[in-house]
Design an enzyme around this catalytic site. Sequence first.
Site, PDB file in Angstrom:
ATOM      1  N   GLU A  31      -2.410  30.382  45.566  1.00 47.41           N
ATOM      2  CA  GLU A  31      -3.040  31.589  45.028  1.00 47.41           C
ATOM      3  C   GLU A  31      -2.805  31.790  43.536  1.00 47.41           C
ATOM      4  OE1 GLU A  31      -3.165  36.127  46.694  1.00 47.41           O
ATOM      5  OE2 GLU A  31      -3.104  34.464  48.112  1.00 47.41           O
ATOM      6  N   ASP A  62      -1.557  33.069  50.220  1.00 52.22           N
ATOM      7  CA  ASP A  62      -0.778  34.012  51.031  1.00 52.22           C
ATOM      8  C   ASP A  62      -1.388  34.134  52.413  1.00 52.22           C
ATOM      9  OD1 ASP A  62       0.761  34.442  48.812  1.00 52.22           O
ATOM     10  OD2 ASP A  62      -0.156  36.368  48.288  1.00 52.22           O
ATOM     11  N   TYR A 107       7.729  37.330  51.688  1.00 54.57           N
ATOM     12  CA  TYR A 107       6.389  37.880  51.466  1.00 54.57           C
ATOM     13  C   TYR A 107       6.411  39.395  51.694  1.00 54.57           C
ATOM     14  CZ  TYR A 107       1.309  38.073  51.480  1.00 54.57           C
ATOM     15  OH  TYR A 107       0.004  38.352  51.170  1.00 54.57           O
TER      16      TYR A 107
END
Length: 701
Positions: free
Chosen positions: A7, A106, A313
């Site tokens: 990303e 992600d 995360y």
Amino acid sequence: MRLIISEKANTAKKIAGFLAEGEVREGKYRSIPHHTFEWRGDECVSVGLKGHVLTLEFPEEYSNWQKVEPAELIDAEVRKTVTEKGVAQAIKSLAKKADEVIIATDYDREGELIGVDALSLAFEANPKLMDHVKRARFSALTRGEVTRAFDELAEVSRELAAAGEARQDIDLIWGATLTRWVSRATRRYGSSFLSVGRVQSPTLVLIAERELERRRFRPEPYWEVEAGLRAGEVFTARHAAGRFKEKDRAEAALKNLAATARVVEVRERSSKRQPPTPFSTTAFLAAAANIGVSPSRAARIAEDLYMDGYISYPRTDNTVYPESLDLREVLGNLTRVEGVGEYAGRLLKAKRLSPTRGKRQTTDHPPIYPTGSALRKALRDDQWKIYELVVRRFLATLSGPAETKRTTVKLESGGEPLSAGGTVVVEPGFLAVYPYGRKPDEELPRLSEGQELEVVESRLLDKETQPPGRYGQGRLIQLMEDLGLGTKATRPAIIQNLYDRGYVHGDPLVPTETGMAVAKALKDYASEIATHEMTARLEKSMDDISEGKVSKDSVVDDSREILRRVYKHLEGSKEAFAGIVWSGIREDQVLGPCPQCGKNLVIRRNRKSGKRFAGCEGYPECRVTFSLPPRGDIIPLGRRCEACGAPEIKVIGGRRPWITCINLDCPKRQERKDGKREEAGEPSGPSKRRDLERSTTSKSG
């Protein structure tokens, strides 16, 4: 060649460093960096995007707000266009040489959609790749987690990406249609447009309804009786009746108090306070708000810490650590963290670790936990504040309960019953490492039944009932989750947008009159978008898309049908809607009373220069004016400056909001200016003031 797409650029670099069997060769396609290395005998190239490489928008013919009827947007085609041309060209160029693509964005709806969009560019350049796509799913940017993810490559979830795409479609169609309609109805264009959104609007209504409760609230007086008692040291006891609704009864009780008080009963009770559960996104954002970091800022900082490998995360609903998480390994890393290392070492020596468990358990990502040890000097102050919060929360979830002792004393003086209480922590447990919200001990002196104490003073307190409190950002985040408004990823941005549009200010959130008016108009004429039920149903539909139960197109079509009904209601009430909104806008332009004639000072603009100023409504009879800050939104505070009596305002814009009175000749303001000049070694006084900054009593145009 394997093409690995992540990303962001630094994620791509980290992945290359973790997987490389040998050196990593750095390269660039124009300005886009990529990293070439060997993994399992194959050549790999790791490249990062810049978030969304494609954006959703209407065709160019729909771009004119004033000429295109908003209703046309409901069924208009939506297209995806490239936002990052350099990144898109790099993906296409690298894809031409690739035999396989691994998506490493992600792992959530948005990340899956970003990956699928990038795949569409790769397929455009090399259609043969369509049958050679894998997915790496990881929850932390650490060597162990990334290596595991690439050892266990999965399939891309088209359903998860479709759910993210449905949200994009619906939010664009609803937001653009309703925002344009409101802007046309109120004739507010450009930077002063009034936004309406599928999630933003019911959130604004929640804030406005709480404000209406406060305005409807009528305080009721009550009285309390207190006595200062000496038992070696002085402590406070209160009348056992608590609140007196009748003042004469409270005065009688006060008068009855004698010179001494006798202890009637002493009772002690122990209790335990359980440690907190692991951090979900909502719990984390609420905790961050409680230590002074707004949800939008906390979310950005957490994302940075994740990218740097310090925390897992940060977007997760999970509140149960998975069995695969090596808690002792995490503790081992934390023994090197300033302020908590010794505590982590003690936990590490325990024979058994028993973490707390929340009510929600998911399989996508673990709760937020620290993945690496950070040096304080390596982080900015705000980053350290958030990192430390995550570290201490993790340690608290592995700690024991806090034990407290509550002492309650009943007394009697002159026939009147009194009571006193105190709570002390006897075993800190998790509070030793997670002190957030810990209240100071309230310890009573040691007392025994029958003991006589001196009454050193007694007093009657005049009080009144208080309205319900406004929502703080942390409480609002939790309420939005409870009502199904938004997602863990979007809620901080939604709240921030309410600030940016001038609908609210402060924390707890105070709605402006414009915000109150928009909420009222939506409730009166577009009730579907003013309540959370419709939005929550759409959120549930998006969950069904991700689980393969319904199609994306059917959910988007259903939302269009709801929007048609909303639009029909609005079209029949354009003048009434605009009237409500403009009443709020006009109220926000009133800064306060004119110090000369008492009429309202309102925000105006100079016809020639366009500069804004505060002018009296009594013009031309009253010519009082005040210069106003040239930039930022101005929020009237409804109060006067203690030093000069001029209205005070809050200015929102720039790095942080600031409060000032509108009188630039105010003695208090001049003292602050002079103080700063003296610190800088500059001359002070009126000679340094610019003519523009002076309050005048002449016409300002």
